[in-house]
Design an enzyme around this catalytic site. Structure first.
Site, PDB file in Angstrom:
ATOM      1  N   CYS A  24      -4.174   8.064  16.541  1.00  0.00           N
ATOM      2  CA  CYS A  24      -2.971   8.831  16.870  1.00  0.00           C
ATOM      3  C   CYS A  24      -2.579   8.532  18.314  1.00  0.00           C
ATOM      4  O   CYS A  24      -3.334   7.916  19.059  1.00  0.00           O
ATOM      5  CB  CYS A  24      -3.245  10.322  16.772  1.00  0.00           C
ATOM      6  SG  CYS A  24      -4.036  10.777  15.227  1.00  0.00           S
ATOM      7  N   ARG A  26       0.617   3.595  17.145  1.00  0.00           N
ATOM      8  CA  ARG A  26      -0.726   4.123  16.884  1.00  0.00           C
ATOM      9  C   ARG A  26      -0.792   4.993  15.635  1.00  0.00           C
ATOM     10  O   ARG A  26      -1.873   5.305  15.140  1.00  0.00           O
ATOM     11  CB  ARG A  26      -1.201   4.946  18.087  1.00  0.00           C
ATOM     12  CG  ARG A  26      -1.202   4.177  19.382  1.00  0.00           C
ATOM     13  CD  ARG A  26      -1.649   5.049  20.522  1.00  0.00           C
ATOM     14  NE  ARG A  26      -3.018   5.482  20.347  1.00  0.00           N
ATOM     15  CZ  ARG A  26      -4.082   4.780  20.675  1.00  0.00           C
ATOM     16  NH1 ARG A  26      -3.932   3.584  21.205  1.00  0.00           N
ATOM     17  NH2 ARG A  26      -5.295   5.245  20.483  1.00  0.00           N
ATOM     18  N   TRP A  65      -1.743   9.652  12.744  1.00  0.00           N
ATOM     19  CA  TRP A  65      -2.154   8.830  11.616  1.00  0.00           C
ATOM     20  C   TRP A  65      -3.231   9.652  10.922  1.00  0.00           C
ATOM     21  O   TRP A  65      -4.333   9.822  11.447  1.00  0.00           O
ATOM     22  CB  TRP A  65      -2.706   7.495  12.097  1.00  0.00           C
ATOM     23  CG  TRP A  65      -2.994   6.509  11.007  1.00  0.00           C
ATOM     24  CD1 TRP A  65      -2.069   5.770  10.321  1.00  0.00           C
ATOM     25  CD2 TRP A  65      -4.270   6.138  10.494  1.00  0.00           C
ATOM     26  NE1 TRP A  65      -2.703   4.973   9.406  1.00  0.00           N
ATOM     27  CE2 TRP A  65      -4.049   5.176   9.482  1.00  0.00           C
ATOM     28  CE3 TRP A  65      -5.578   6.523  10.763  1.00  0.00           C
ATOM     29  CZ2 TRP A  65      -5.083   4.594   8.756  1.00  0.00           C
ATOM     30  CZ3 TRP A  65      -6.606   5.949  10.047  1.00  0.00           C
ATOM     31  CH2 TRP A  65      -6.356   4.985   9.056  1.00  0.00           C
ATOM     32  N   ASN A  70      -6.840  12.815  19.295  1.00  0.00           N
ATOM     33  CA  ASN A  70      -6.913  11.530  18.604  1.00  0.00           C
ATOM     34  C   ASN A  70      -8.391  11.260  18.328  1.00  0.00           C
ATOM     35  O   ASN A  70      -9.178  11.197  19.262  1.00  0.00           O
ATOM     36  CB  ASN A  70      -6.326  10.434  19.513  1.00  0.00           C
ATOM     37  CG  ASN A  70      -6.617   9.039  19.006  1.00  0.00           C
ATOM     38  OD1 ASN A  70      -6.756   8.823  17.816  1.00  0.00           O
ATOM     39  ND2 ASN A  70      -6.712   8.075  19.921  1.00  0.00           N
ATOM     40  N   GLY A  71      -8.753  11.154  17.056  1.00  0.00           N
ATOM     41  CA  GLY A  71     -10.157  10.899  16.718  1.00  0.00           C
ATOM     42  C   GLY A  71     -10.578  11.736  15.534  1.00  0.00           C
ATOM     43  O   GLY A  71      -9.743  12.260  14.795  1.00  0.00           O
ATOM     44  N   GLU A  89      -4.204 -15.548   7.112  1.00  0.00           N
ATOM     45  CA  GLU A  89      -3.372 -14.766   8.032  1.00  0.00           C
ATOM     46  C   GLU A  89      -1.925 -14.689   7.520  1.00  0.00           C
ATOM     47  O   GLU A  89      -1.289 -13.635   7.608  1.00  0.00           O
ATOM     48  CB  GLU A  89      -3.443 -15.398   9.437  1.00  0.00           C
ATOM     49  CG  GLU A  89      -2.526 -14.799  10.486  1.00  0.00           C
ATOM     50  CD  GLU A  89      -2.782 -13.330  10.803  1.00  0.00           C
ATOM     51  OE1 GLU A  89      -3.773 -12.758  10.326  1.00  0.00           O
ATOM     52  OE2 GLU A  89      -1.947 -12.737  11.511  1.00  0.00           O
ATOM     53  N   LYS A 116      -0.004 -11.191   6.746  1.00  0.00           N
ATOM     54  CA  LYS A 116       1.287 -10.824   7.370  1.00  0.00           C
ATOM     55  C   LYS A 116       2.277 -10.372   6.306  1.00  0.00           C
ATOM     56  O   LYS A 116       2.982  -9.385   6.479  1.00  0.00           O
ATOM     57  CB  LYS A 116       1.908 -12.001   8.134  1.00  0.00           C
ATOM     58  CG  LYS A 116       1.318 -12.383   9.454  1.00  0.00           C
ATOM     59  CD  LYS A 116       1.524 -11.398  10.575  1.00  0.00           C
ATOM     60  CE  LYS A 116       0.484 -10.317  10.568  1.00  0.00           C
ATOM     61  NZ  LYS A 116      -0.715 -10.503  11.315  1.00  0.00           N
ATOM     62  N   GLU A 158       1.224  -6.922   4.766  1.00  0.00           N
ATOM     63  CA  GLU A 158       1.356  -5.806   5.706  1.00  0.00           C
ATOM     64  C   GLU A 158       2.769  -5.276   5.822  1.00  0.00           C
ATOM     65  O   GLU A 158       2.984  -4.072   5.869  1.00  0.00           O
ATOM     66  CB  GLU A 158       0.973  -6.282   7.122  1.00  0.00           C
ATOM     67  CG  GLU A 158      -0.447  -6.247   7.452  1.00  0.00           C
ATOM     68  CD  GLU A 158      -0.652  -6.553   8.925  1.00  0.00           C
ATOM     69  OE1 GLU A 158      -1.133  -5.666   9.634  1.00  0.00           O
ATOM     70  OE2 GLU A 158      -0.328  -7.672   9.369  1.00  0.00           O
ATOM     71  N   HIS A 170     -10.597 -22.996  -9.081  1.00  0.00           N
ATOM     72  CA  HIS A 170     -11.721 -22.190  -9.563  1.00  0.00           C
ATOM     73  C   HIS A 170     -11.277 -20.791  -9.995  1.00  0.00           C
ATOM     74  O   HIS A 170     -12.099 -19.895 -10.091  1.00  0.00           O
ATOM     75  CB  HIS A 170     -12.806 -22.097  -8.483  1.00  0.00           C
ATOM     76  CG  HIS A 170     -13.369 -23.431  -8.128  1.00  0.00           C
ATOM     77  ND1 HIS A 170     -14.210 -24.131  -8.972  1.00  0.00           N
ATOM     78  CD2 HIS A 170     -13.177 -24.224  -7.047  1.00  0.00           C
ATOM     79  CE1 HIS A 170     -14.527 -25.294  -8.407  1.00  0.00           C
ATOM     80  NE2 HIS A 170     -13.906 -25.372  -7.233  1.00  0.00           N
ATOM     81  N   LYS A 208      -1.718   0.531  14.505  1.00  0.00           N
ATOM     82  CA  LYS A 208      -1.949  -0.688  15.290  1.00  0.00           C
ATOM     83  C   LYS A 208      -3.431  -0.912  15.586  1.00  0.00           C
ATOM     84  O   LYS A 208      -3.924  -2.014  15.464  1.00  0.00           O
ATOM     85  CB  LYS A 208      -1.157  -0.598  16.606  1.00  0.00           C
ATOM     86  CG  LYS A 208      -1.290  -1.815  17.504  1.00  0.00           C
ATOM     87  CD  LYS A 208      -0.543  -2.986  16.944  1.00  0.00           C
ATOM     88  CE  LYS A 208      -0.708  -4.249  17.761  1.00  0.00           C
ATOM     89  NZ  LYS A 208      -0.441  -5.431  16.943  1.00  0.00           N
TER      90      LYS A 208
HETATM   91  C1  AGP Z   1      -2.950  -7.308  12.121  1.00  0.00           C
HETATM   92  O1  AGP Z   1      -1.674  -7.665  11.751  1.00  0.00           O
HETATM   93  C2  AGP Z   1      -3.411  -6.037  11.633  1.00  0.00           C
HETATM   94  N1  AGP Z   1      -2.518  -4.997  11.899  1.00  0.00           N
HETATM   95  C3  AGP Z   1      -4.880  -5.709  11.702  1.00  0.00           C
HETATM   96  O2  AGP Z   1      -5.492  -6.463  10.721  1.00  0.00           O
HETATM   97  C4  AGP Z   1      -5.635  -5.913  13.040  1.00  0.00           C
HETATM   98  O3  AGP Z   1      -5.709  -7.269  13.347  1.00  0.00           O
HETATM   99  C5  AGP Z   1      -7.040  -5.291  12.932  1.00  0.00           C
HETATM  100  O4  AGP Z   1      -6.925  -3.921  12.714  1.00  0.00           O
HETATM  101  C6  AGP Z   1      -7.892  -5.563  14.140  1.00  0.00           C
HETATM  102  O5  AGP Z   1      -7.353  -4.995  15.287  1.00  0.00           O
HETATM  103  P1  AGP Z   1      -7.846  -5.395  16.729  1.00  0.00           P
HETATM  104  O6  AGP Z   1      -7.547  -6.832  16.919  1.00  0.00           O
HETATM  105  O7  AGP Z   1      -7.066  -4.523  17.655  1.00  0.00           O
HETATM  106  O8  AGP Z   1      -9.321  -5.128  16.782  1.00  0.00           O
END
Ligand code: AGP
Length: 618
Positions: free
Chosen positions: A2, A27, A76, A102-103, A491, A495, A498, A514, A613
């Site tokens: 958060c 966040r 969050w 936050n936590g 990756e 992307k 996400e 396979h 994030k």
């Molecule tokens: C990336 O697009 C993601 N949002 C996510 O996978 C991110 O890379 C992951 O949570 C790791 O975060 P960090 O690099 O801040 O540790």
């Protein structure tokens, strides 16, 4: 995870807190709330949804915006669904104490039961409401001031927190504390005002002086006084370090782009250059990294390197595996931090662990680091956020210098992480003799060209957008790559998932036969990385196999390619470079493609559903 944004001082708190929350929405953004204190009354406004929804509510009643003290929160959800009641701030039973958190308080249920027997009742399903009532109970029964009550309460909780607490009966102070979740305090001129936030972005235009609390520290923030920092466990006073912020306002604004993600994609030429700066010295034929030089023997004598990370950073780690093994001939294992930490891994003091994290706050990565350290490994961090928990927890490390990344989908973090890993691999390869000086120098020459090549590549934007238009309604997509570009395929798929919510899978191209080949039909777009290096001929064969099954091929090829162009439905060309550096280029069109598909589908690119994030919970 958060975001917390708070203010205490002489200005109207509302706009500062709300703008701060907007900057922290990366966040978490499933609900938001704000508390304003006007000298007499505490006004609470909370709602499910984003900060913009909160603004709408507060617009209806002017008095909700009045006061020189304010605390806000963007959430969050962990405990309790995102709704108005579960949104922060939370108040204590008496209504006197207010908290944003936050936590996670792991033992909240036991505490809650105990408080219920003492006559407390709860409005929300949150662990945070339990914590503020615990603080109230300690304050009441022991007759303590707020600071002491917070401290005692925190010694009784298990979990992680960054909190800001306010008592309306003592309104010239705010108490903040941290364990496992970040909190920064901005110090105004002559201590007439203070800012509290999950990172420094909410107050960067007001002050450049900031204190970042360490784990298990709390601060008493009083108007007109120096900030007092104490250790929560032993009550010892600590002298806080006041840091000068380097962040600037334009770094955290969109700067004319529609989305942060697009801005950050376009920032990559500069970000990669910034990552090189002071490290890559072409004239001297050298890579300078004191964080490696100071511990060179650790790396050179290591049995192996273990890379730990999550998500995109884990993909960068996979590229790192190819780089280290190819350039420095050091065996590498790449681990999901979340798996590594719980599987009783075999680690010795002959292992070097590299932890990669954009935010430097990812809970699983942090826990994996602590485990590796406890077993005697040397731990090196690759982080973007300066002063983050991971940067502090590791023995040594390098910052990526990508600048703030606000879009939830990582872009420039990925390329700059690969850049740092490439520099380290080259340095180690040269140091242990795996790379001859002419090969090393050739790499440096090619590396230097990368920022300009990325810039050139960004001009394909409208071509990629056209391709996005063709495939935006696909339900499933495959991403294929081999060697250095297998992680780029992973990756690329991440992307797309996400931000557009289209199901996508990344595979090593040769693995397709396979299993995944069964998925292929005329509705399946397959993005293949087929640069002219490495396994080009083999990838061409894989493309043929797809074509024979009517799959649609979108290929990322090297400029001047002839063979793939003939068979693919669409091609995207990248400038030529050596194979090891291709991930820095091949990833760019895949980022743009996901971006355009998400925009065409009307998705929220910067704040995709359910995501945050940095993930500071397990
Ligand atoms: C990336 O697009 C993601 N949002 C996510 O996978 C991110 O890379 C992951 O949570 C790791 O975060 P960090 O690099 O801040 O540790």
């Amino acid at each position: 995870m958060c975001g917390i944004s708070a203010y205490i001082g002489y200005r109207e708190a509302y706009p500062i807190v709300i703008n701060g929350l907007k900057r922290l929405e990366y966040r978490g953004y499933d609900s938001a709330g704000v508390m304003l204190f006007d000298g007499t009354n505490v006004q609470l406004s909370k709602t499910k949804g984003k900060v913009s929804a909160l603004e709408k509510i507060t617009e209806e009643e002017e008095e909700r915006k009045v006061g020189n003290i304010g605390m806000g929160h963007t959430r969050w959800a962990t405990h309790g669904v995102p709704n108005d009641v579960n949104s922060h701030p939370h108040t204590s039973q008496s209504g006197d104490l207010v908290i944003v958190h936050n936590g996670i308080i792991e033992n909240y249920d036991t505490i809650k039961r105990e408080l219920i027997t003492r006559g407390y009742s709860f409005q929300s399903d949150t662990d945070t409401e339990v914590l503020i009532n615990l603080i109230e109970e300690v304050k009441k029964t022991e007759g303590f001031k707020l600071g002491k009550a917070v401290q005692i309460a925190l010694t009784n909780v298990v979990g992680a927190y960054a909190i800001s607490v306010f008592d309306k009966n003592n309104p010239n102070e705010i108490i903040v504390a941290r364990l496992g979740s970040p909190i920064a305090i901005g110090i105004g001129k002559e201590h007439k005002e203070f800012f509290v936030a999950s990172d420094a972005s909410p107050f960067v235009e007001y002050t450049k002086d900031a204190i970042y609390l360490e784990d298990e520290e709390m601060a008493i923030i009083k108007i007109g006084k120096h900030v007092k920092v104490r250790k929560i466990k032993n009550d010892k006073e600590v002298k806080p370090t006041i840091q000068k912020l380097k962040m600037s306002l334009d770094q955290i604004e969109k700067g004319g782009y529609d989305h942060f993600m697009l801005k950050e994609i376009h920032e990559q030429p500069k970000a990669i250059k910034d990552t090189f700066r002071g490290r890559m010295l072409p004239l001297e034929g050298e890579i300078k990294m004191s964080s490696i030089e100071d511990h060179l023997d650790k790396f050179l004598e290591a049995n192996r390197i273990i890379i730990i990370a999550c998500g995109t950073s884990w993909h960068a780690g996979l590229v790192g595996e190819y780089l280290f093994e190819d350039m420095a001939r050091i065996p590498v294992e790449v681990e999901y931090a979340s798996e590594f930490r719980y599987r009783n891994p075999i680690i010795t003091n002959k292992d070097v662990v590299i932890a990669i994290s954009q935010s430097g706050e990812t809970a699983d990565t942090l826990a994996a680091i602590k485990l590796a350290k406890s077993k005697g490994a040397f731990v090196y961090g690759v982080c973007n956020v300066v002063g983050s928990s991971i940067a502090r927890e590791t023995h040594s490390g390098a910052y990526t210098h990508a600048g703030p990344e606000i879009g939830v989908a990582s872009t420039k973090a990925f390329t700059t992480q690969i850049t740092v890993l490439t520099l380290i691999a080259l340095k180690l390869g040269r140091a242990n003799g795996s790379l001859a000086s002419h090969t090393f120098n050739d790499y440096i020459k090619k590396m230097q060209l990368i920022p300009r090549q990325v810039e050139e590549l960004l001009n394909i934007d409208s071509h990629v957008k056209d391709i996005a238009n063709v495939y935006k309604d696909a339900k499933n997509c495959l991403y294929l790559g081999r060697g250095f570009n297998f992680p780029v395929a992973l990756e690329g798929a991440l992307k797309l998932k996400e931000i557009s919510y289209i199901h996508a899978e990344g595979y090593p191209a040769a693995e397709m036969k396979h299993g995944p080949i069964a998925l292929i039909d005329e509705n399946m777009p397959i993005f293949v990385i087929a640069t002219n290096k490495g396994h080009y001929e083999k990838v061409v064969s894989n493309i043929q196999e797809i074509k024979s099954r009517a799959g649609k091929i979108i290929a990322v090829v090297t400029q001047g390619d002839v063979q793939v162009k003939e068979i693919a439905d669409h091609v995207i060309e990248i400038p030529d470079t050596v194979e090891a550096l291709t991930p820095l280029l091949t990833t760019i069109p895949l980022q743009l493609l996901s971006y355009h598909i998400a925009v065409l589908l009307g998705k929220n690119v910067d704040q995709p559903r359910n995501l945050a994030k940095s993930v500071t919970v397990e």
